[in-house]
Each structure stands twice: as C-alpha cells, then as structure tokens.
Motif scaffolding. Structure first.
Motif, PDB file in Angstrom:
ATOM      1  N   SER A   1       1.292  17.206  -9.778  1.00  0.00           N
ATOM      2  CA  SER A   1       1.609  17.550 -11.170  1.00  0.00           C
ATOM      3  C   SER A   1       3.095  17.393 -11.459  1.00  0.00           C
ATOM      4  N   GLU A   2       3.940  17.529 -10.427  1.00  0.00           N
ATOM      5  CA  GLU A   2       5.381  17.353 -10.599  1.00  0.00           C
ATOM      6  C   GLU A   2       5.778  15.870 -10.650  1.00  0.00           C
ATOM      7  N   THR A   3       4.829  14.998 -10.319  1.00  0.00           N
ATOM      8  CA  THR A   3       5.130  13.571 -10.257  1.00  0.00           C
ATOM      9  C   THR A   3       5.138  12.961 -11.652  1.00  0.00           C
ATOM     10  N   GLU A   4       6.255  12.301 -11.976  1.00  0.00           N
ATOM     11  CA  GLU A   4       6.414  11.644 -13.274  1.00  0.00           C
ATOM     12  C   GLU A   4       5.956  10.199 -13.215  1.00  0.00           C
ATOM     13  N   ARG A   5       6.182   9.549 -12.068  1.00  0.00           N
ATOM     14  CA  ARG A   5       5.829   8.141 -11.918  1.00  0.00           C
ATOM     15  C   ARG A   5       5.482   7.875 -10.459  1.00  0.00           C
ATOM     16  N   ILE A   6       4.464   7.056 -10.249  1.00  0.00           N
ATOM     17  CA  ILE A   6       4.112   6.623  -8.903  1.00  0.00           C
ATOM     18  C   ILE A   6       4.454   5.150  -8.779  1.00  0.00           C
ATOM     19  N   SER A   7       5.304   4.822  -7.820  1.00  0.00           N
ATOM     20  CA  SER A   7       5.679   3.426  -7.553  1.00  0.00           C
ATOM     21  C   SER A   7       5.068   2.964  -6.243  1.00  0.00           C
ATOM     22  N   LEU A   8       4.820   1.678  -6.131  1.00  0.00           N
ATOM     23  CA  LEU A   8       4.606   1.073  -4.831  1.00  0.00           C
ATOM     24  C   LEU A   8       5.964   0.868  -4.175  1.00  0.00           C
TER      25      LEU A   8
ATOM     26  N   HIS B   1       0.796  -1.238   0.000  1.00  0.00           N
ATOM     27  CA  HIS B   1       0.000   0.000   0.000  1.00  0.00           C
ATOM     28  C   HIS B   1       0.827   1.286   0.000  1.00  0.00           C
ATOM     29  N   GLY B   2       2.080   1.275   0.471  1.00  0.00           N
ATOM     30  CA  GLY B   2       2.898   2.484   0.466  1.00  0.00           C
ATOM     31  C   GLY B   2       3.200   2.941  -0.954  1.00  0.00           C
ATOM     32  N   SER B   3       3.444   4.237  -1.125  1.00  0.00           N
ATOM     33  CA  SER B   3       3.651   4.778  -2.476  1.00  0.00           C
ATOM     34  C   SER B   3       4.787   5.791  -2.497  1.00  0.00           C
ATOM     35  N   VAL B   4       5.479   5.829  -3.648  1.00  0.00           N
ATOM     36  CA  VAL B   4       6.637   6.703  -3.858  1.00  0.00           C
ATOM     37  C   VAL B   4       6.365   7.557  -5.091  1.00  0.00           C
ATOM     38  N   TYR B   5       6.648   8.850  -4.993  1.00  0.00           N
ATOM     39  CA  TYR B   5       6.301   9.822  -6.044  1.00  0.00           C
ATOM     40  C   TYR B   5       7.585  10.376  -6.656  1.00  0.00           C
ATOM     41  N   TRP B   6       7.931   9.831  -7.817  1.00  0.00           N
ATOM     42  CA  TRP B   6       9.146  10.246  -8.510  1.00  0.00           C
ATOM     43  C   TRP B   6       8.919  11.590  -9.208  1.00  0.00           C
ATOM     44  N   LYS B   7       9.820  12.517  -8.995  1.00  0.00           N
ATOM     45  CA  LYS B   7       9.711  13.849  -9.609  1.00  0.00           C
ATOM     46  C   LYS B   7      10.099  13.783 -11.085  1.00  0.00           C
ATOM     47  N   ARG B   8       9.511  14.673 -11.865  1.00  0.00           N
ATOM     48  CA  ARG B   8       9.820  14.745 -13.286  1.00  0.00           C
ATOM     49  C   ARG B   8      11.337  14.859 -13.492  1.00  0.00           C
ATOM     50  N   GLY B   9      11.884  13.994 -14.334  1.00  0.00           N
ATOM     51  CA  GLY B   9      13.323  13.977 -14.587  1.00  0.00           C
ATOM     52  C   GLY B   9      14.076  12.916 -13.805  1.00  0.00           C
TER      53      GLY B   9
ATOM     54  N   CYS C   1      14.959  13.574  -6.119  1.00  0.00           N
ATOM     55  CA  CYS C   1      14.219  12.789  -7.119  1.00  0.00           C
ATOM     56  C   CYS C   1      12.742  12.609  -6.789  1.00  0.00           C
ATOM     57  N   PHE C   2      12.306  13.118  -5.647  1.00  0.00           N
ATOM     58  CA  PHE C   2      10.956  12.796  -5.201  1.00  0.00           C
ATOM     59  C   PHE C   2      10.093  14.039  -5.043  1.00  0.00           C
TER      60      PHE C   2
ATOM     61  N   SER D   1      13.796   9.775 -13.910  1.00  0.00           N
ATOM     62  CA  SER D   1      14.158   8.616 -14.725  1.00  0.00           C
ATOM     63  C   SER D   1      15.567   8.754 -15.294  1.00  0.00           C
ATOM     64  N   LEU D   2      15.957   9.970 -15.623  1.00  0.00           N
ATOM     65  CA  LEU D   2      17.305  10.194 -16.143  1.00  0.00           C
ATOM     66  C   LEU D   2      18.359   9.928 -15.075  1.00  0.00           C
ATOM     67  N   VAL D   3      18.033  10.264 -13.835  1.00  0.00           N
ATOM     68  CA  VAL D   3      18.957   9.981 -12.731  1.00  0.00           C
ATOM     69  C   VAL D   3      19.122   8.478 -12.554  1.00  0.00           C
ATOM     70  N   LEU D   4      18.000   7.747 -12.592  1.00  0.00           N
ATOM     71  CA  LEU D   4      18.052   6.295 -12.443  1.00  0.00           C
ATOM     72  C   LEU D   4      18.904   5.653 -13.535  1.00  0.00           C
ATOM     73  N   GLU D   5      18.787   6.161 -14.736  1.00  0.00           N
ATOM     74  CA  GLU D   5      19.519   5.575 -15.855  1.00  0.00           C
ATOM     75  C   GLU D   5      21.023   5.805 -15.760  1.00  0.00           C
TER      76      GLU D   5
END
Length: 455
Positions: free
Chosen positions: A110-117, A21-29, A50-51, A31-35
C-alpha cells in the motif's frame, strides 16, 4: 568512465538493459525525490528512503509456487495464461512476485507508489521521473497481453488491487522517453539534449546485440543451452517463453532454455571419447548425417524443455536399445540436442525462411564439427559472433535505432555498419531430406518418454 576522461557531451542517446523479472517498489513521494536530484551528491545517498521494499526480488526467487497456481487457475489454466502473456506462470516472473508481496506485506504494497522492473528503474534514474515499462521486458511478467500490448485485466485482478496505476502504461521498446535529467548534465557533463530510449530486459537486449532478423535463431551453447528466436506468428506453449520483440513492434521473440548442455556433452566425451574433444570430433566425422536412424535423448538431470530425465536410446525401428557404439553415441547426443532445439522452436511458431541464419555462441560454438551438425539439423548456415556483453551492446544499438525509428528507419538499417558475423558451416547436401523425418520421430519419442514418466 568520468575518471577515464570519457566525454559524455558526445552521447546523443542512451538505453540499457536489466535482469528480467526483478522488481523495484518506489515508496509514496519518491517521484518528488527523482525530480529534484542534487548533482552534488551520489545517487545512493539521494535515494535513501525511496523504497517501500528494501530488498528487491530478482529472477532467482522461486518462492511463489502458490501465487503461480492461483494465477493459472484465475485465467483458466497454464495454457490459457501462456496464450495471453506468452508464458505459463513462473515463480520468477514479476506478477507472481508482486502477488506475494501484496499477500505477505500488505502495508509495504500500500505504501508503494510505482512498481518498476530493473530496466525501467535504471531508466528512471536517467530521466528523473518514473520511466515506462517497455513492451519486451513487460512481456516477462505474466501480466501483459502480448497481442494487445496492454496489461491483461484478468491477470491484474488475480495479482493485486490497484496494480495498473502502480505499473503505468507500457510503451513500445523504441520509444524515446525524454532527455536525460539535469542531475546527469551537471554531475557528468551529458548534453541536455541527450535522449533516453526505453530500457529493456537482458534477454531482449541480447537479441538486439546479436542483431537477429526474421527467421534467425541464436543458439547459446553453455552449461545450459539457450535458444533465441525471431518469430512473426507465435504459438505460446507451456514450455518456453514468447516476448514482444525489442526491435520490431509487430514481431515477437521466443526464449527456450535446455538444462542439459555442455556438462552432458562433456560426460559423453569422457565416456565415449576418452576425455578428448579431438576424438569426439573424429567420431562426428566418421559417422553419417542422420546416424543411420539411431536417435538418443540425453537428460542427465531433470530437463526444463521438456520436463523429463534419463538417457534414452532408440534404433531406426524406434525400439529402445541399451547402448550404442561409441561413435554412434556421440553423434546421437549432438544430433539429439539440436533436434530438440528445432522441434521446440517450431512448436513456438519458428519457421525457417529464405535467408535464415543460425548464430552460435558459447564454448561449443568453437568446435567446427559440432556446428556442422547444427547447420545440418536446422538446414541453415551457421555463423559465430563475439557476444561478450551482448545485452549492453544491444542497448547501444537500440539507443541509435530509437532516435532514428521516428524517421521510419528499421533496426537492420540502423546497425548496418556493425561487424558482420563469421560463416562457419553450411548444411550438407540432402540435410533437410534426412532430418525432416527424423525430427518427426524425435518429437514422437520425446512424447513417449513423457507419457511413460506420467504413468
């Protein structure tokens, strides 16, 4: 592990589990850091900034009652939401947490690019890209249709705009997402061929760790008692949860929590057995299976399943009585607790089939007389297993299965050499004939208590 000299190059595949149920909110951009993770620096330094939401909501957050009500109203009620997603709206479920963030912090949303569990967040770190949510953990969000295994459009619409794009598409729990990213190869010595199998939630991970199969039920006897079920044809209700099964794509798992567990057993032990577990066991041995038709329902605190409170005793004529003898009281407690578990399991679609096993864990599972009652009520043999870190062990099993599933290997075959559970009790003669009518009576009495509470 590295400081202990663990050889990461030997790891062929990995998976994991995270609190549901917990969630993580990745900030726009992000994904480039992860890569481009630099193997010379620690992750907490690399991921700063990043969040979009710095403090992730977790399962203990119960501040979303308003969002739950809106979601149920939007889809046609609590039962309709359970039919779609496997559960009625719960405050801790991810969809309702997302709705609250959208409503109270629209800029962050709106700044969130991806929501992860939590699970797919951890998998993302190993992959070096956003990991997909797996079916099993995804079904604990009040957002996924457990039959189609896609996000349910009415739930997405009622939660927040543009949500599907932020979630990505869910994937089967056995999916090999890819290989570990260069960060872990250079920093820890993983093989570049090491596979990352979709991560899942802690409860699905535990089901895998306990190696449940069709028709099996696991009973965790702790402060709260928890029931894990493997089911084929689910019947979601407004009590309990139905999730997609983490090791068998066409099956389901159910989870039911009972708040009145070991503390209630200890209270009755103190009052009716002088505080002695030996005397408690003597009382179970000195009374007959079925308790001569006497039934007790012991809810010292407000129960979850069902939502009721109080101690209720009934004789074989279904009439209320003020008290039982000490021995009868002890058996009524234990039989009543286990009858409740079987009644609510069957409401969710659980069926006892040839080969059904009951796997008992937790403190009370070491009491042979208590587990004998469990075997009698479920009319199935009871086994005990060492489930220390069962969610983590289940992740290792799932990693092995993930790389073998493409060849058609079943989960049971993939883990066939794992340690077998220990048989501790078998049902007594005539158990099903005694308990089948008692189970019907128990269900009727529970409903009677709920009706009285509603008046």
């Amino acid at each position: 592990m590295r400081s202990d000299g663990f050889d990461f190059s030997r790891v062929e595949a990995l998976s994991g589990s995270g609190q549901q149920h917990g969630s993580v909110y990745w900030k726009r951009g992000a994904s480039l850091v992860l890569e481009g993770l630099d193997g010379g620096k620690p992750l907490h330094k690399l991921l700063e900034g990043c969040f979009a939401v710095p403090d992730s909501p977790v399962w203990m957050d119960s501040s979303t009652a308003e969002q739950c009500q809106r979601l149920e109203e939007a889809v046609g009620g609590a039962q309709r939401l359970a039919d779609i997603t496997g559960s009625r709206a719960y405050e801790r479920f991810t969809g309702n947490q997302i709705a609250k963030i959208y409503q109270t912090s629209p800029v962050k949303y709106s700044e969130t690019e991806r929501i992860s569990l939590v699970s797919s967040f951890a998998a993302s770190l190993f992959l070096g890209r956003y990991a997909e949510v797996d079916y099993s953990d995804g079904s604990g969000m009040n957002l996924m249709d457990i039959q189609t295994k896609n996000w349910a459009p009415p739930c997405l619409t009622a939660t927040a705009p543009h949500l599907q794009a932020k979630l990505g598409n869910p994937v089967p729990s056995t999916t090999v997402l890819g290989a570990v990213c260069p960060y872990f190869v250079s920093r820890y010595g993983f093989s570049a061929d090491c596979k990352v199998v979709a991560f899942t939630g802690d409860n699905p991970g535990s089901l895998a760790g306990m190696r449940l199969q069709e028709g099996d039920v696991a009973v965790s006897l702790g402060t709260s008692d928890t029931l894990f079920l493997w089911i084929k044809e689910p019947k979601p209700t407004v009590e309990g949860h139905v999730f997609c099964n983490p090791v068998e794509s066409c099956a389901f798992m159910a989870l039911i929590c009972f708040k009145n567990g070991s503390l209630t057993r200890q209270r009755v032990r103190d009052e009716s057995a002088g505080g002695s577990w030996d005397a408690f066991s003597d009382a179970l041995r000195s009374t007959s299976m079925g308790n001569d038709g006497n039934i007790g329902i012991y809810f010292d605190v407000m129960e979850i399943t069902p939502p009721a409170v109080g101690v209720h005793r009934f004789n074989k004529e279904m009439s209320r009585v003020a008290s039982f003898s000490r021995q009868v009281d002890i058996r009524a407690l234990v039989e009543g607790q286990f009858m409740a578990k079987r009644v609510h399991a069957e409401k969710l679609g659980y069926k006892i089939v040839p080969g059904t096993k009951v796997l008992a864990t937790g403190g009370a599972s070491s009491n042979s007389d208590i587990v004998q009652v469990l075997a009698d009520v479920f009319n199935a043999p009871v086994y005990t297993i060492d489930t220390a870190n069962s969610a983590c062990l289940g992740s290792a099993y799932r990693a092995k299965h993930g790389v073998e599933a493409k060849r058609g290997v079943s989960f049971a075959d993939a883990v066939r050499h794992a340690q077998e559970p220990k048989l501790v009790a078998t049902p007594g003669p005539g158990a099903e004939q005694i308990f089948r009518p008692l189970l019907k009576r128990y269900a009727e009495l529970e409903e009677k208590i709920l009706e009285e509470a509603r008046k």
